[in-house]
Design a protein around this motif. Structure first.
Motif, PDB file in Angstrom:
ATOM      1  N   LYS A 136       0.822  -1.228   0.000  1.00 38.06           N
ATOM      2  CA  LYS A 136       0.000   0.000   0.000  1.00 38.06           C
ATOM      3  C   LYS A 136       0.848   1.266   0.000  1.00 38.06           C
ATOM      4  N   LYS A 137       2.138   1.155  -0.356  1.00 39.89           N
ATOM      5  CA  LYS A 137       3.021   2.316  -0.437  1.00 39.89           C
ATOM      6  C   LYS A 137       3.048   2.836  -1.883  1.00 39.89           C
ATOM      7  N   PRO A 138       3.341   4.129  -2.089  1.00 41.17           N
ATOM      8  CA  PRO A 138       3.523   4.636  -3.458  1.00 41.17           C
ATOM      9  C   PRO A 138       4.705   3.911  -4.120  1.00 41.17           C
ATOM     10  N   VAL A 139       4.459   3.329  -5.281  1.00 42.08           N
ATOM     11  CA  VAL A 139       5.493   2.587  -5.998  1.00 42.08           C
ATOM     12  C   VAL A 139       5.682   3.218  -7.376  1.00 42.08           C
ATOM     13  N   ILE A 140       6.915   3.527  -7.717  1.00 38.08           N
ATOM     14  CA  ILE A 140       7.249   4.089  -9.030  1.00 38.08           C
ATOM     15  C   ILE A 140       8.060   3.037  -9.779  1.00 38.08           C
ATOM     16  N   LEU A 141       7.596   2.675 -10.972  1.00 38.26           N
ATOM     17  CA  LEU A 141       8.217   1.620 -11.761  1.00 38.26           C
ATOM     18  C   LEU A 141       9.272   2.211 -12.689  1.00 38.26           C
ATOM     19  N   LEU A 142      10.515   1.743 -12.528  1.00 39.64           N
ATOM     20  CA  LEU A 142      11.628   2.213 -13.345  1.00 39.64           C
ATOM     21  C   LEU A 142      12.074   1.085 -14.271  1.00 39.64           C
ATOM     22  N   VAL A 143      12.056   1.361 -15.568  1.00 33.26           N
ATOM     23  CA  VAL A 143      12.559   0.402 -16.549  1.00 33.26           C
ATOM     24  C   VAL A 143      13.975   0.852 -16.906  1.00 33.26           C
ATOM     25  N   ASN A 144      14.947   0.147 -16.396  1.00 33.92           N
ATOM     26  CA  ASN A 144      16.344   0.564 -16.533  1.00 33.92           C
ATOM     27  C   ASN A 144      16.976   0.025 -17.814  1.00 33.92           C
ATOM     28  N   LYS A 145      18.110   0.622 -18.161  1.00 30.39           N
ATOM     29  CA  LYS A 145      18.919   0.240 -19.326  1.00 30.39           C
ATOM     30  C   LYS A 145      18.205   0.552 -20.642  1.00 30.39           C
ATOM     31  N   VAL A 146      17.355   1.590 -20.607  1.00 28.46           N
ATOM     32  CA  VAL A 146      16.688   2.053 -21.824  1.00 28.46           C
ATOM     33  C   VAL A 146      17.468   3.255 -22.339  1.00 28.46           C
ATOM     34  N   ASP A 147      18.426   3.002 -23.237  1.00 29.01           N
ATOM     35  CA  ASP A 147      19.298   4.072 -23.722  1.00 29.01           C
ATOM     36  C   ASP A 147      18.640   4.890 -24.827  1.00 29.01           C
TER      37      ASP A 147
ATOM     38  N   LYS B  95       8.573   0.294 -26.364  1.00 32.72           N
ATOM     39  CA  LYS B  95       9.440  -0.506 -25.509  1.00 32.72           C
ATOM     40  C   LYS B  95       8.879  -0.659 -24.100  1.00 32.72           C
ATOM     41  N   LEU B  96       7.923   0.188 -23.738  1.00 32.64           N
ATOM     42  CA  LEU B  96       7.395   0.189 -22.376  1.00 32.64           C
ATOM     43  C   LEU B  96       6.060  -0.523 -22.239  1.00 32.64           C
TER      44      LEU B  96
ATOM     45  N   ALA C 105       1.846  -4.430 -17.572  1.00 32.84           N
ATOM     46  CA  ALA C 105       1.272  -5.673 -17.049  1.00 32.84           C
ATOM     47  C   ALA C 105       1.615  -5.892 -15.583  1.00 32.84           C
ATOM     48  N   LEU C 106       2.589  -5.163 -15.064  1.00 37.99           N
ATOM     49  CA  LEU C 106       2.937  -5.309 -13.652  1.00 37.99           C
ATOM     50  C   LEU C 106       1.908  -4.659 -12.734  1.00 37.99           C
ATOM     51  N   GLY C 107       1.008  -3.846 -13.317  1.00 37.61           N
ATOM     52  CA  GLY C 107      -0.067  -3.249 -12.532  1.00 37.61           C
ATOM     53  C   GLY C 107       0.386  -2.147 -11.594  1.00 37.61           C
ATOM     54  N   LEU C 108       1.472  -1.444 -11.949  1.00 38.38           N
ATOM     55  CA  LEU C 108       1.996  -0.379 -11.092  1.00 38.38           C
ATOM     56  C   LEU C 108       1.912   0.986 -11.754  1.00 38.38           C
ATOM     57  N   GLY C 109       1.049   1.110 -12.738  1.00 36.55           N
ATOM     58  CA  GLY C 109       0.883   2.392 -13.404  1.00 36.55           C
ATOM     59  C   GLY C 109       1.931   2.632 -14.474  1.00 36.55           C
ATOM     60  N   GLU C 110       2.171   3.911 -14.750  1.00 33.23           N
ATOM     61  CA  GLU C 110       3.055   4.275 -15.857  1.00 33.23           C
ATOM     62  C   GLU C 110       4.509   3.927 -15.565  1.00 33.23           C
ATOM     63  N   PRO C 111       5.167   3.174 -16.463  1.00 32.73           N
ATOM     64  CA  PRO C 111       6.591   2.886 -16.273  1.00 32.73           C
ATOM     65  C   PRO C 111       7.460   4.055 -16.738  1.00 32.73           C
TER      66      PRO C 111
ATOM     67  N   GLY D  31      15.865  12.386 -13.286  1.00 38.45           N
ATOM     68  CA  GLY D  31      15.182  13.589 -12.809  1.00 38.45           C
ATOM     69  C   GLY D  31      13.676  13.437 -12.808  1.00 38.45           C
ATOM     70  N   ASP D  32      13.125  12.766 -13.837  1.00 41.40           N
ATOM     71  CA  ASP D  32      11.668  12.584 -13.920  1.00 41.40           C
ATOM     72  C   ASP D  32      11.145  11.750 -12.751  1.00 41.40           C
ATOM     73  N   VAL D  33      11.866  10.670 -12.408  1.00 41.42           N
ATOM     74  CA  VAL D  33      11.369   9.821 -11.317  1.00 41.42           C
ATOM     75  C   VAL D  33      11.552  10.507  -9.965  1.00 41.42           C
TER      76      VAL D  33
END
Length: 440
Positions: A112-123, A129-130, A135-141, A153-155
């Motif tokens: 129940k905590k705020p979770v921000i999904l980071l897709v790393n290694k996206v050069d 690509k996102l 499908a992880l159900g955590l909102g916008e990646p 900076g965005d995250v």
């Protein structure tokens, strides 16, 4: 109230430690492409858009692993998740989502905590690509490249928005580094002082690899405990990761206010313990010699005296030492450590007024004149104390080269008899009158 906390979690090798280092602004976490390199939680204070916060790195989460170390890592990550105000879930943008990614995401949703999904290694970013990561159900990646500092900076903008008007804590904390050989019981002692399991404690040598900072409060006083990797003799340090861990332990000593030199009482003070104490002494840090595992030592009425005689003999160079005999396992006398640490820190911060200092030193010189060399004798004109931590005394003299080590030692003993500098080194510097160099 402490700063709000951001926890970085995810399965192994997705780039959590690299992101942690970028946010912290310095290379804190060990980064190597090997599972399990980050085992404990690592903390660093940071600031973004005027908002101060603390970021915590965690070991990679393997929910289904039966390996004992992976289970310990999961327990540590659980504590970080529980303490955090915002959670960064990091996944690898170069690989397909795994069952572990879905399991970790499900675990975080239940928090129940705020979770921000980071897709790393996206050069190179492109929206397609996102798509799969929704499908992880955590909102916008959020696409990021931790290695190249892209998208971070965005995250952080998103994260600090959750902080609201969080009350910031700018008060001074006493930073205490816990150092010693491997398996002296450092992590067990840290856990005892904190009152909860903070670092991984197993019977496997080398389970603490980084210098780990934990802020806490006790009886209204604020502290930060720094648990460090065991410092081995150089010839026994072969693994690159362990080498950097030992270097971090030395760095922890340099940035600490007080050092706890933890010794295994069942082994007694060893050559390596003396070398560690010597490093603490050379760095000018106040310290306590913590004789741990005291519950395992067979005792009679003279046991402590025998130990003290051995310590005094081996630590002649720091005869100002203060010792305490404890058991991290049972808690015996552990409650004394924090009070004693604050006491030696206050001793290291003590300033002698210039008048009292000159009266003392000049009286000492008159009572016991310096010996002459080649027909010349040291003359002390006046003195002052320009700095503390360690207390540093400058004697303005006719020729600094005439200040013999033995006479400097005599003056140090005079100072120690008159003022309580127990637990801290002091420095005496002879300077030719008229010199304007800074005291180092």
């Amino acid at each position: 109230m402490a700063n709000p906390l951001i926890a970085i979690v995810g399965r192994p090798n997705v780039g959590k430690s690299t992101l942690f280092n970028k946010i912290a602004g310095r290379k804190i976490s060990i980064t190597e492409n090997r599972p399990g390199v980050t085992r404990d939680r690592l903390y660093a204070d940071a600031e973004w858009r005027g908002k101060k916060f603390t970021v915590v790195d965690t070991g990679g989460i393997e929910l289904k692993s039966e390996d004992r170390m992976w289970k310990e890592i999961l327990r540590q990550a659980d504590v970080a998740i529980d303490m955090a105000q915002v959670i960064f879930l990091m996944v690898d943008g170069r690989e397909e989502l795994t069952s572990s990614d879905y399991e970790v995401a499900d675990k975080l949703r239940r928090s129940k905590k705020p979770v921000i999904l980071l897709v790393n290694k996206v050069d190179e970013f492109s929206p397609d690509k996102l798509f799969d990561y929704y499908a992880l159900g955590l909102g916008e990646p959020y696409p990021v490249s931790a290695e190249h500092s892209q998208g971070i900076g965005d995250v952080l903008d998103e994260a600090v928005a959750y902080f609201g008007d969080w009350e910031e804590d700018d008060s001074q904390r006493l930073k205490i580094a816990v150092v010693g050989k491997p398996n002296a019981g450092k992590s067990s002692l840290v856990n005892r002082l904190l009152g909860f399991e903070r670092t991984i404690v197993t019977d496997l040598a080398g389970t603490t690899r980084d210098a780990i900072d934990t802020p806490f409060e006790f009886k209204g006083e604020k502290y930060t405990l720094i648990d460090t990797a065991g410092i081995r003799r150089k010839k026994n340090v072969s693994d690159d990761v362990e080498y950097y861990s030992v270097m971090r332990a030395f760095d922890a000593v340099r940035r600490a206010d007080v050092c706890l030199i933890v010794v295994d009482s069942t082994e007694g003070l060893t050559e390596q313990d003396v070398k560690i104490a010597g490093f603490v002494h050379e760095e000018g840090k106040p310290s306590l010699v913590v004789m741990n595992k005291w519950d395992l030592v067979e005792k009679d009425t003279n046991t402590i005296n025998k130990f003290e005689e051995k310590i005094a003999q081996d630590l002649k160079f720091m005869d100002y030492y203060k010792s305490v005999y404890v058991s991290a396992k049972t808690g015996q006398r552990a409650e004394k450590i924090l009070a004693m640490a604050r006491e030696v820190y206050e001793n290291a911060n003590f300033r002698v007024t210039t008048g009292a200092l000159n009266d003392l030193i000049l009286d000492a010189v008159r009572s016991n004149e310096p010996p002459s060399y080649n027909g010349r004798r040291l003359k002390v004109y006046y003195c002052n104390q320009p700095s503390v931590c360690p207390p540093t005394f400058v004697l303005f003299v006719n020729d600094g080269e005439l200040m013999h080590f033995s006479y400097k030692r005599y003056l140090e003993n005079v100072l120690r008899r008159s003022f309580d500098f127990s637990g801290t080194p002091i420095r005496i510097v002879a300077r030719n009158r008229g010199e304007n160099d800074e005291v180092l």
